[in-house]
Design an enzyme around this catalytic site. Structure first.
Site, PDB file in Angstrom:
ATOM      1  N   GLY A  49     -89.442  71.313 -57.664  1.00 26.87           N
ATOM      2  CA  GLY A  49     -88.268  71.341 -58.552  1.00 26.87           C
ATOM      3  C   GLY A  49     -87.117  71.929 -57.751  1.00 26.87           C
ATOM      4  N   LYS A  50     -85.976  71.211 -57.717  1.00 24.48           N
ATOM      5  CA  LYS A  50     -84.896  71.635 -56.821  1.00 24.48           C
ATOM      6  C   LYS A  50     -84.394  73.043 -57.150  1.00 24.48           C
ATOM      7  CE  LYS A  50     -83.474  66.886 -56.067  1.00 24.48           C
ATOM      8  NZ  LYS A  50     -84.207  66.702 -54.813  1.00 24.48           N
ATOM      9  N   GLU A 149     -81.239  67.962 -62.123  1.00 20.05           N
ATOM     10  CA  GLU A 149     -82.561  67.560 -62.627  1.00 20.05           C
ATOM     11  C   GLU A 149     -82.674  67.861 -64.124  1.00 20.05           C
ATOM     12  OE1 GLU A 149     -85.340  67.361 -58.699  1.00 20.05           O
ATOM     13  OE2 GLU A 149     -85.343  69.270 -59.762  1.00 20.05           O
ATOM     14  N   ASN A 193     -76.123  65.306 -50.557  1.00 18.17           N
ATOM     15  CA  ASN A 193     -76.545  64.722 -49.280  1.00 18.17           C
ATOM     16  C   ASN A 193     -75.826  63.374 -49.107  1.00 18.17           C
ATOM     17  OD1 ASN A 193     -77.952  62.799 -50.762  1.00 18.17           O
ATOM     18  ND2 ASN A 193     -79.964  63.703 -50.401  1.00 18.17           N
ATOM     19  N   ASP A 262     -82.922  72.074 -50.374  1.00 16.33           N
ATOM     20  CA  ASP A 262     -83.029  73.268 -51.226  1.00 16.33           C
ATOM     21  C   ASP A 262     -83.037  74.541 -50.378  1.00 16.33           C
ATOM     22  OD1 ASP A 262     -83.226  71.488 -53.349  1.00 16.33           O
ATOM     23  OD2 ASP A 262     -85.429  71.442 -53.238  1.00 16.33           O
TER      24      ASP A 262
HETATM   25  O1  RIB Z   1     -85.749  68.766 -53.354  1.00 13.22           O
HETATM   26  C1  RIB Z   1     -87.138  68.611 -53.335  1.00 13.22           C
HETATM   27  C2  RIB Z   1     -87.692  68.647 -54.723  1.00 13.22           C
HETATM   28  O2  RIB Z   1     -87.185  67.547 -55.430  1.00 13.22           O
HETATM   29  C3  RIB Z   1     -89.199  68.533 -54.795  1.00 13.22           C
HETATM   30  O3  RIB Z   1     -89.827  69.792 -54.763  1.00 13.22           O
HETATM   31  C4  RIB Z   1     -89.408  67.771 -56.097  1.00 13.22           C
HETATM   32  O4  RIB Z   1     -89.982  68.541 -57.081  1.00 13.22           O
HETATM   33  C5  RIB Z   1     -88.023  67.283 -56.522  1.00 13.22           C
HETATM   34  O5  RIB Z   1     -87.527  68.013 -57.557  1.00 13.22           O
END
Ligand code: RIB
Length: 320
Positions: A49-50, A149, A193, A262
């Site tokens: 999860g970002k 997200e 990006n 991230d």
């Molecule tokens: O940026 C990478 C992340 O994007 C991954 O860990 C995946 O969960 C998505 O959310």
């Protein structure tokens, strides 16, 4: 009568709004085509999860981190809480009956490149009301970070609250989707990006000149700085008064690029919150990203402050 919020800022506080998901990581030398079954080289489940990855990166880079999200009451939710408690992250979580989300992550076993499908689950229900409830958390930080997200309305509310309290804002428009015009002027730093920049501006971003042209478009929409990440080429800091490319660091063999962006954003935010000059903070973020790609996984690959400083102490990266 409205309640007066009196923010008590921590020295280096970073508040992050975002999503936790469990990453289901499949390693194979390519993706299967429709109708095909392919034998892979490996499988792992790990925290992703970002927003959560960025929170871990910021905490390991030395910031006091608060993370705002929604979780289900399930095994993946427990995985999130264990991760955050291990990294000293203050979690501001609303629990729901909806399951915590998951992501399919394909890691190319040869190049380390990734391809991802995310289902945000419980965090897809984050609303502007949830963010209003976390106003004091955002107001008490020096830097606020969010992504896409969770719904854009929640991201926008977080940016509005941060701006109203004089908190520096960092917006990572990922995954790419269209955003209201009103969001751009709320961003001190927008950090897309190449693919996200292209989606926002409507033209391909293949060269540094393209990135600078796209940066001009983002500046014209009202952002303070367009900070465009360019993968192995580094990161472009594009402001009204200067445009500077910071090269990427090579810290070893690239095994998994998942979460490199991230690592960059979380450590950049931590450096900003500690009072670093923004361009120095970009260099710090590039070093963290360079380290993260030499390790497998997303959150688990985030480097610690001593490793980032160690890499930077070894000297600047070679110019491309
Ligand atoms: O940026 C990478 C992340 O994007 C991954 O860990 C995946 O969960 C998505 O959310």
């Amino acid at each position: 009568m409205s309640l007066e919020v009196r923010p008590v800022r921590t020295q280096n506080g970073v508040a992050i709004l975002g999503v936790f998901v469990a990453d289901l990581v499949f390693s194979a030398d390519r993706l299967p085509i429709p109708g095909e079954t392919l034998k892979g080289a490996g499988f792992q489940i790990g925290p992703g999860g970002k927003g959560s990855n960025q929170a871990v990166a910021a905490a390991r880079a030395g910031a006091d981190v608060s993370f705002i999200t929604r979780l289900g009451q399930d095994t993946f939710g427990a995985m999130a809480r264990k991760l955050w408690s291990g990294d000293g992250i203050a979690a501001h979580v609303t629990e729901t009956d909806t399951p915590t989300g998951a992501a399919f992550v394909h890691v190319n076993s040869v190049s380390g490149e990734n391809a991802i499908i995310i289902v945000p689950g419980a965090a897809a229900e984050l609303s502007a009301d949830d963010i209003d409830a976390a106003e004091a958390v955002i107001a008490g930080s020096k830097v606020f970070v969010t992504q896409l997200e969770q719904p854009v309305a929640a991201a926008q509310r977080g940016l509005e609250i941060a701006r109203a309290h004089g908190v520096t804002t960092v917006f990572n428009p990922a995954p790419a989707e269209s955003i209201p015009d009103a969001v751009y002027p709320l961003c001190d730093f927008i950090v897309p990006n190449e693919a996200e920049t292209s989606a926002l501006t409507g033209f391909p971003v293949a060269s540094l000149d393209d990135a600078r042209r796209a940066g001009d478009v983002l500046l014209s929409r009202g952002v303070g700085v367009a900070l465009i990440t360019l993968g192995e080429r580094g990161a472009l800091f594009h402001a009204r008064d200067r445009s500077v490319l910071t090269p990427a660091w090579q810290a070893g063999q690239v095994v998994d690029t998942t979460g490199a962006g991230d690592a960059f954003i979380g450590s950049f935010a931590a450096a900003l919150a500690s009072g670093e000059d923004p361009l120095e903070a970009v260099g710090f973020g590039c070093a963290a990203a360079g380290l993260s790609v030499t390790r497998r996984g997303a959150a688990h690959a985030m480097p610690y402050l001593r490793d980032i400083l160690g890499l930077r102490g070894a000297g600047p990266p070679a110019l491309p």
